[in-house]
Design an enzyme around this catalytic site. Sequence first.
Site, mmCIF file in Angstrom:
data_model
loop_
_atom_site.group_PDB
_atom_site.id
_atom_site.type_symbol
_atom_site.label_atom_id
_atom_site.label_comp_id
_atom_site.label_asym_id
_atom_site.label_seq_id
_atom_site.Cartn_x
_atom_site.Cartn_y
_atom_site.Cartn_z
ATOM 1 N N HIS A 102 0.726 -1.073 -0.094
ATOM 2 C CA HIS A 102 0.074 0.153 -0.003
ATOM 3 C C HIS A 102 0.981 1.299 -0.172
ATOM 4 O O HIS A 102 2.068 1.309 0.634
ATOM 5 C CB HIS A 102 -0.836 -0.111 1.139
ATOM 6 C CG HIS A 102 -1.693 1.229 1.246
ATOM 7 N ND1 HIS A 102 -1.723 2.273 1.745
ATOM 8 C CD2 HIS A 102 -3.379 0.938 0.914
ATOM 9 C CE1 HIS A 102 -2.801 3.194 1.597
ATOM 10 N NE2 HIS A 102 -3.869 2.300 1.277
ATOM 11 N N GLU A 113 0.604 4.079 1.483
ATOM 12 C CA GLU A 113 1.089 4.701 2.683
ATOM 13 C C GLU A 113 2.151 3.803 3.283
ATOM 14 O O GLU A 113 3.250 4.468 3.908
ATOM 15 C CB GLU A 113 -0.357 4.731 3.436
ATOM 16 C CG GLU A 113 0.185 5.706 4.953
ATOM 17 C CD GLU A 113 -0.806 5.521 6.008
ATOM 18 O OE1 GLU A 113 -0.563 5.211 7.081
ATOM 19 O OE2 GLU A 113 -2.075 5.556 5.542
ATOM 20 N N THR A 132 -2.542 4.380 9.015
ATOM 21 C CA THR A 132 -3.615 5.202 9.649
ATOM 22 C C THR A 132 -4.924 4.880 9.410
ATOM 23 O O THR A 132 -5.895 5.167 10.125
ATOM 24 C CB THR A 132 -3.482 6.532 9.166
ATOM 25 O OG1 THR A 132 -3.672 6.620 7.758
ATOM 26 C CG2 THR A 132 -1.956 7.237 9.424
#
Length: 286
Positions: A128, A130, A166
């Site tokens: 991913h 992030e 997050t």
Amino acid sequence: MNVKIEIDSGSGFCFGVTTAIKKAEEELAGGKTLYCLGDIVHNSMEVNRLHRQGLITINHEQLRQLRNAKVLLRAHGEPPETYELARKNNIEIIDATCPVVLALQRRIKRKFVDNPDSQIVIFGKNGHAEVLGLVGQTHSNAIVVENIEDVKRLDFNRSVYLYSQTTKSLDEFHHIIAYIEQHISPHATFERFDTICRQVANRMPNIAEFASKHDLILFVSGRKSSNGKVLFHECRSVNPNSYQIESAEEIDFDWFKGVSTIGICGATSTPKWLMEECKEAILRHD
């Protein structure tokens, strides 16, 4: 159709995505050429809208070939190598990294510098955007865990510093914490840092409540959205009569037989205009 339709007021872009899109629109309004490293948001409809305004999506390989250009970094963030490459190639960065992600990158970098021999562990999705940015803060030494099976492979005789992507689930994060606490050696340090964005985490109970109020739920989200997967799963666990769609074209009107209330909601990457479009499509249908 004689049905009541409600759009969830809590759904739609989080502030990180809103800021990235606003920055892109401001640059494009000036008629300048603007590149974006990766899809600006995990929603093909919004990506296409911005493409029509002139935004050009590129990948990391294409970035390496670019010179003297302007590139937007989306809310997910990037590893240090991307900034270094931009400096070398005289690329101006428009940095739209979400402030929550940026703060997390800094925390991980500090912890790694202070504890180079420990295990920096990130609960997140491998690959991913992030997570790649977070792992990059540790010279790629951080260990990414997606589930308990991955956690079992940690060395519990060495210190563990646990962080989270997050947008992950709080419940899953707490399960991982409990497992590590049970298995960590008494001679090793275990510290965990709850780095889950509350703007995203709070949507779980809110969307569950919303889903329970309607006969049928249309969950509008790009299928690439990590956050979308989590929220849709929550919707369906509360209301089995929930359907994920990417756009109004995917609506099957047979779903609405015997239905008197329809709830429309979405992910942090779902634009409000797309949910409105779905509502209009239902109202137009005989």
